[in-house]
Design an enzyme around this catalytic site. Structure first.
Site, PDB file in Angstrom:
ATOM      1  N   GLY A   1      10.611  37.067 -25.933  1.00 14.60           N
ATOM      2  CA  GLY A   1      11.255  35.703 -24.860  1.00 14.60           C
ATOM      3  C   GLY A   1      11.040  35.724 -23.255  1.00 14.60           C
ATOM      4  O   GLY A   1      10.875  36.768 -22.785  1.00 14.60           O
ATOM      5  N   ASN A   2      11.710  34.537 -23.235  1.00 11.18           N
ATOM      6  CA  ASN A   2      12.061  34.370 -21.942  1.00 11.18           C
ATOM      7  C   ASN A   2      12.768  33.029 -21.697  1.00 11.18           C
ATOM      8  O   ASN A   2      13.179  32.194 -22.679  1.00 11.18           O
ATOM      9  CB  ASN A   2      11.057  33.470 -20.932  1.00 11.18           C
ATOM     10  CG  ASN A   2       9.823  32.871 -22.248  1.00 11.18           C
ATOM     11  OD1 ASN A   2       9.885  31.848 -22.734  1.00 11.18           O
ATOM     12  ND2 ASN A   2       8.272  33.739 -22.465  1.00 11.18           N
TER      13      ASN A   2
ATOM     14  N   THR B   1       7.129  38.116 -16.676  1.00 12.05           N
ATOM     15  CA  THR B   1       6.509  38.428 -17.594  1.00 12.05           C
ATOM     16  C   THR B   1       6.618  39.548 -17.863  1.00 12.05           C
ATOM     17  O   THR B   1       7.040  40.255 -16.635  1.00 12.05           O
ATOM     18  CB  THR B   1       5.148  37.935 -17.596  1.00 12.05           C
ATOM     19  OG1 THR B   1       5.051  38.176 -18.744  1.00 12.05           O
ATOM     20  CG2 THR B   1       4.240  38.427 -16.528  1.00 12.05           C
ATOM     21  N   GLY B   2       6.154  40.192 -19.416  1.00 16.78           N
ATOM     22  CA  GLY B   2       6.261  41.698 -18.802  1.00 16.78           C
ATOM     23  C   GLY B   2       7.806  42.727 -17.888  1.00 16.78           C
ATOM     24  O   GLY B   2       7.664  44.069 -18.207  1.00 16.78           O
TER      25      GLY B   2
ATOM     26  N   THR C   1       5.860  34.250 -16.726  1.00 21.48           N
ATOM     27  CA  THR C   1       5.692  34.467 -17.849  1.00 21.48           C
ATOM     28  C   THR C   1       4.087  33.427 -18.557  1.00 21.48           C
ATOM     29  O   THR C   1       4.242  32.467 -17.889  1.00 21.48           O
ATOM     30  CB  THR C   1       6.835  33.764 -18.664  1.00 21.48           C
ATOM     31  OG1 THR C   1       6.100  33.802 -20.018  1.00 21.48           O
ATOM     32  CG2 THR C   1       7.699  32.415 -18.367  1.00 21.48           C
ATOM     33  N   SER C   2       3.806  33.680 -19.217  1.00 20.33           N
ATOM     34  CA  SER C   2       2.566  32.875 -19.447  1.00 20.33           C
ATOM     35  C   SER C   2       2.494  31.979 -20.860  1.00 20.33           C
ATOM     36  O   SER C   2       1.942  31.120 -20.630  1.00 20.33           O
ATOM     37  CB  SER C   2       1.427  33.967 -20.528  1.00 20.33           C
ATOM     38  OG  SER C   2       2.443  34.561 -21.941  1.00 20.33           O
ATOM     39  N   GLU C   3       4.176  31.579 -20.597  1.00 17.74           N
ATOM     40  CA  GLU C   3       4.738  30.466 -21.973  1.00 17.74           C
ATOM     41  C   GLU C   3       5.225  29.782 -20.721  1.00 17.74           C
ATOM     42  O   GLU C   3       6.136  28.871 -21.351  1.00 17.74           O
ATOM     43  CB  GLU C   3       5.279  31.376 -22.834  1.00 17.74           C
ATOM     44  CG  GLU C   3       4.774  32.534 -23.424  1.00 17.74           C
ATOM     45  CD  GLU C   3       5.726  32.942 -24.591  1.00 17.74           C
ATOM     46  OE1 GLU C   3       5.006  32.488 -25.857  1.00 17.74           O
ATOM     47  OE2 GLU C   3       7.104  33.177 -24.555  1.00 17.74           O
TER      48      GLU C   3
ATOM     49  N   HIS D   1      12.959  35.211 -30.719  1.00 21.97           N
ATOM     50  CA  HIS D   1      12.210  35.477 -32.069  1.00 21.97           C
ATOM     51  C   HIS D   1      13.719  36.199 -32.583  1.00 21.97           C
ATOM     52  O   HIS D   1      13.242  37.411 -33.073  1.00 21.97           O
ATOM     53  CB  HIS D   1      11.673  36.941 -31.611  1.00 21.97           C
ATOM     54  CG  HIS D   1      10.137  36.474 -30.718  1.00 21.97           C
ATOM     55  ND1 HIS D   1       9.416  37.152 -30.081  1.00 21.97           N
ATOM     56  CD2 HIS D   1       9.902  34.549 -30.396  1.00 21.97           C
ATOM     57  CE1 HIS D   1       8.698  36.651 -28.968  1.00 21.97           C
ATOM     58  NE2 HIS D   1       8.676  35.309 -29.409  1.00 21.97           N
TER      59      HIS D   1
ATOM     60  N   HIS E   1       5.708  32.522 -34.596  1.00 22.11           N
ATOM     61  CA  HIS E   1       5.583  32.641 -33.256  1.00 22.11           C
ATOM     62  C   HIS E   1       7.509  32.830 -33.205  1.00 22.11           C
ATOM     63  O   HIS E   1       7.657  33.711 -32.384  1.00 22.11           O
ATOM     64  CB  HIS E   1       5.053  31.460 -32.533  1.00 22.11           C
ATOM     65  CG  HIS E   1       5.198  32.195 -30.574  1.00 22.11           C
ATOM     66  ND1 HIS E   1       4.765  31.139 -29.826  1.00 22.11           N
ATOM     67  CD2 HIS E   1       6.376  32.736 -30.343  1.00 22.11           C
ATOM     68  CE1 HIS E   1       5.444  31.495 -29.166  1.00 22.11           C
ATOM     69  NE2 HIS E   1       5.578  32.565 -29.159  1.00 22.11           N
TER      70      HIS E   1
END
Length: 250
Positions: A34-35, A50-51, A79-81, A102, A163
């Site tokens: 999530g972000n 991220t992470g 974040t990669s998203e 999610h 996803h």
């Protein structure tokens, strides 16, 4: 940066931390998933990195990026998203906050290739409306943004195939409540079909609800969608739920 800008940024950092923790307590962001993001100004976004567990995140963990997703400030990685968030902000000038998480039942619908587009209860029409399903795209790539693009104009919540869910609004509170509502509607839809007698609303009923919804949205915007009111409401909810565990949906 002047004093007012510092105050605004600090408040938004705290809001990101607060809503991240609520999502975690609801079971919507297991692990480091999530972000969340919010507009800092016309050229910058404040984003969860991220992470990092959303249940353990700190205000100082947030990173600042430009509208191309490049890191401007912060000790952690972006974040990669981020492309998912950028797609929303670029397409919708009226949007100031994005939440991706999610929630388990809504995500199960997304993993089953099913949109939440069946008007089973009045709340569905009055709040988020029909929730479309964006086609499958590899997480962390620009494919996700491309898959969402056809739905951005007419919707403010989207299921992402296999996803999760993305919601967005004028404030973090707005986006957060839409995420909660999507999971609630997914649970209602699941149980209604398990009972075997799901009865969707008819066209005339939906038309009347749409008329009532326009009044509801206007009132909600006046009451809840100002940053000052959002802060007061968030503070009240945080005090009310302090020390009280929030159970994930069954």
């Amino acid at each position: 940066m002047n004093e007012r800008e510092c105050t605004v940024e600090l408040g938004l950092r705290r809001d990101l931390k607060r809503f991240s923790k609520w999502l975690s307590r609801l079971g919507f962001t297991p692990g480091t998933s999530g972000n969340l993001s919010v507009r800092l100004d016309s050229e910058r976004l404040l984003v969860t990195p991220t992470g990092v567990s959303k249940g353990l995140i700190k205000a100082s963990d947030m990173v600042i990026v430009d509208l191309d997703g490049r890191l401007i400030a912060g000790a952690r990685k972006v974040t990669s998203e981020i492309s998912m968030h950028l797609a929303v902000y670029r397409h919708r000038a009226d949007i100031h906050a994005v939440v991706h998480s999610h929630p388990p039942i809504a995500t199960a619908f997304a993993c089953s290739g099913r949109a939440l587009n069946e008007p089973l209860c009045q709340e569905a029409v009055m709040t988020v409306g029909r929730v479309p399903l964006a086609p499958y795209a590899t997480t962390g790539t620009d494919e996700v943004a491309a898959s969402m693009r056809p739905f951005l104009t007419d919707h403010e919540t989207i299921l992402l195939a296999n996803h999760g869910v993305v919601s967005y609004g004028k404030t973090l509170l707005d986006a957060f409540m839409k995420m909660e509502t999507v999971e609630h509607l997914a649970q209602v839809g699941l149980v209604a079909h398990q009972l075997g007698t799901a009865q969707p609303l008819g066209v005339d009923q939906i038309d009347r609800l749409q008329s009532a919804r326009s009044k509801y949205v206007h009132n909600a915007q006046e009451m809840y969608l100002s940053p000052r009111q959002e802060g007061r409401d968030a503070d009240r909810l945080e005090k009310a739920t302090a020390g009280t565990p929030i159970s994930a949906p069954m």
